[in-house]
Motif scaffolding. Structure first.
Motif, short mmCIF file in Angstrom:
data_model
loop_
_atom_site.label_atom_id
_atom_site.label_comp_id
_atom_site.label_asym_id
_atom_site.label_seq_id
_atom_site.Cartn_x
_atom_site.Cartn_y
_atom_site.Cartn_z
N ASP A 139 0.83 -1.21 0.00
CA ASP A 139 0.00 0.00 0.00
C ASP A 139 0.87 1.25 0.00
O ASP A 139 0.67 2.16 -0.78
CB ASP A 139 -0.92 0.00 1.23
N HIS A 140 1.84 1.26 0.91
CA HIS A 140 2.77 2.40 0.93
C HIS A 140 4.02 2.07 1.72
O HIS A 140 4.08 1.06 2.43
CB HIS A 140 2.10 3.66 1.51
N LEU A 141 5.03 2.91 1.53
CA LEU A 141 6.26 2.85 2.32
C LEU A 141 6.28 4.10 3.18
O LEU A 141 6.14 5.22 2.65
CB LEU A 141 7.49 2.80 1.40
N LEU A 192 4.24 6.76 -1.36
CA LEU A 192 5.18 7.07 -0.29
C LEU A 192 4.42 7.88 0.74
O LEU A 192 3.63 8.75 0.40
CB LEU A 192 6.36 7.89 -0.81
N GLU A 193 4.66 7.56 2.01
CA GLU A 193 4.02 8.27 3.11
C GLU A 193 5.12 8.98 3.90
O GLU A 193 5.93 8.32 4.56
CB GLU A 193 3.28 7.27 4.01
N LEU A 194 5.19 10.29 3.78
CA LEU A 194 6.17 11.05 4.56
C LEU A 194 5.56 11.34 5.93
O LEU A 194 4.42 11.81 6.03
CB LEU A 194 6.53 12.36 3.85
N HIS A 222 10.64 3.92 7.79
CA HIS A 222 10.04 3.66 9.09
C HIS A 222 9.20 2.39 9.09
O HIS A 222 9.25 1.60 10.01
CB HIS A 222 9.19 4.86 9.52
N HIS A 223 8.41 2.19 8.06
CA HIS A 223 7.61 0.97 7.99
C HIS A 223 7.20 0.66 6.56
O HIS A 223 7.25 1.52 5.68
CB HIS A 223 6.37 1.06 8.89
N VAL A 224 6.81 -0.60 6.36
CA VAL A 224 6.26 -1.06 5.09
C VAL A 224 4.80 -1.39 5.36
O VAL A 224 4.48 -2.04 6.36
CB VAL A 224 7.01 -2.32 4.59
N LEU A 251 5.91 -3.54 10.32
CA LEU A 251 4.95 -3.84 9.26
C LEU A 251 3.57 -3.31 9.61
O LEU A 251 3.05 -3.61 10.69
CB LEU A 251 4.89 -5.36 9.04
N GLU A 252 3.02 -2.52 8.72
CA GLU A 252 1.65 -2.03 8.89
C GLU A 252 0.74 -2.85 8.00
O GLU A 252 1.07 -3.08 6.83
CB GLU A 252 1.60 -0.54 8.50
N LEU A 253 -0.35 -3.33 8.55
CA LEU A 253 -1.35 -4.02 7.74
C LEU A 253 -2.57 -3.11 7.62
O LEU A 253 -3.03 -2.56 8.62
CB LEU A 253 -1.75 -5.36 8.36
ZN ZN Z 1 1.80 3.96 7.12
#
Ligand code: ZN
Length: 137
Positions: A7-9, A54-56, A78-80, A127-129
């Motif tokens: 979904d995003h990094l 990308l999530e800043l 920071h997370h995937v 890891l974000e779900l």
């Molecule tokens: Zn996120």
């Protein structure tokens, strides 16, 4: 239908404006959404990249998890975030099989339901779900 997608990094930065000088100004990416997630004490800018983003992430104050991450590790990945078809089912399965889930599902940027899995269970990556968007018939 059980497709899992990136979904995003999530990238931790001290200043979204400074980071955008590169991502937007030099690389040419556009900001699709900006948001402050109050309960995470974080400001977010979403930059579409194909089917992913990308999530800043910029801390609102020193108490935020992102602020602590920056103090300890500096700016960086920071997370995937992976998008799953059924977050509750995925969380239940992980829980029963001993993965370290950090919290119950919560609403985050864009109103998405999400949770985090500890790096100890994922090969060293936070890891974000995220719940797949529900189709409204
Ligand atoms: Zn996120």
């Amino acid at each position: 239908m059980s497709t899992i997608r990136i979904d995003h990094l999530g990238i931790a930065v001290r200043s979204i404006e400074d980071a955008l000088r590169f991502y937007s100004g030099q690389l040419g990416m556009t900001v699709a959404a900006r948001e402050t997630v109050e309960h995470e004490n974080v400001r977010v800018a979403m930059l579409p990249a194909g089917e992913s983003r990308l999530e800043l992430l910029e801390p609102v104050n020193a108490d935020s998890a992102i602020g602590k991450f920056l103090d300890k590790r500096g700016e960086g990945l920071h997370h995937v975030a992976l998008r799953v078809p059924d977050l509750e089912a995925a969380a239940e399965k992980l829980r029963t099989q001993g993965a370290r889930i950090l919290d119950e599902p919560r609403r985050g940027a864009g109103g998405h339901l999400y949770l985090f899995v500890h790096p100890a269970s994922t090969g060293g990556v936070l890891l974000e779900l995220i719940q797949e968007e529900q189709e409204h018939a």
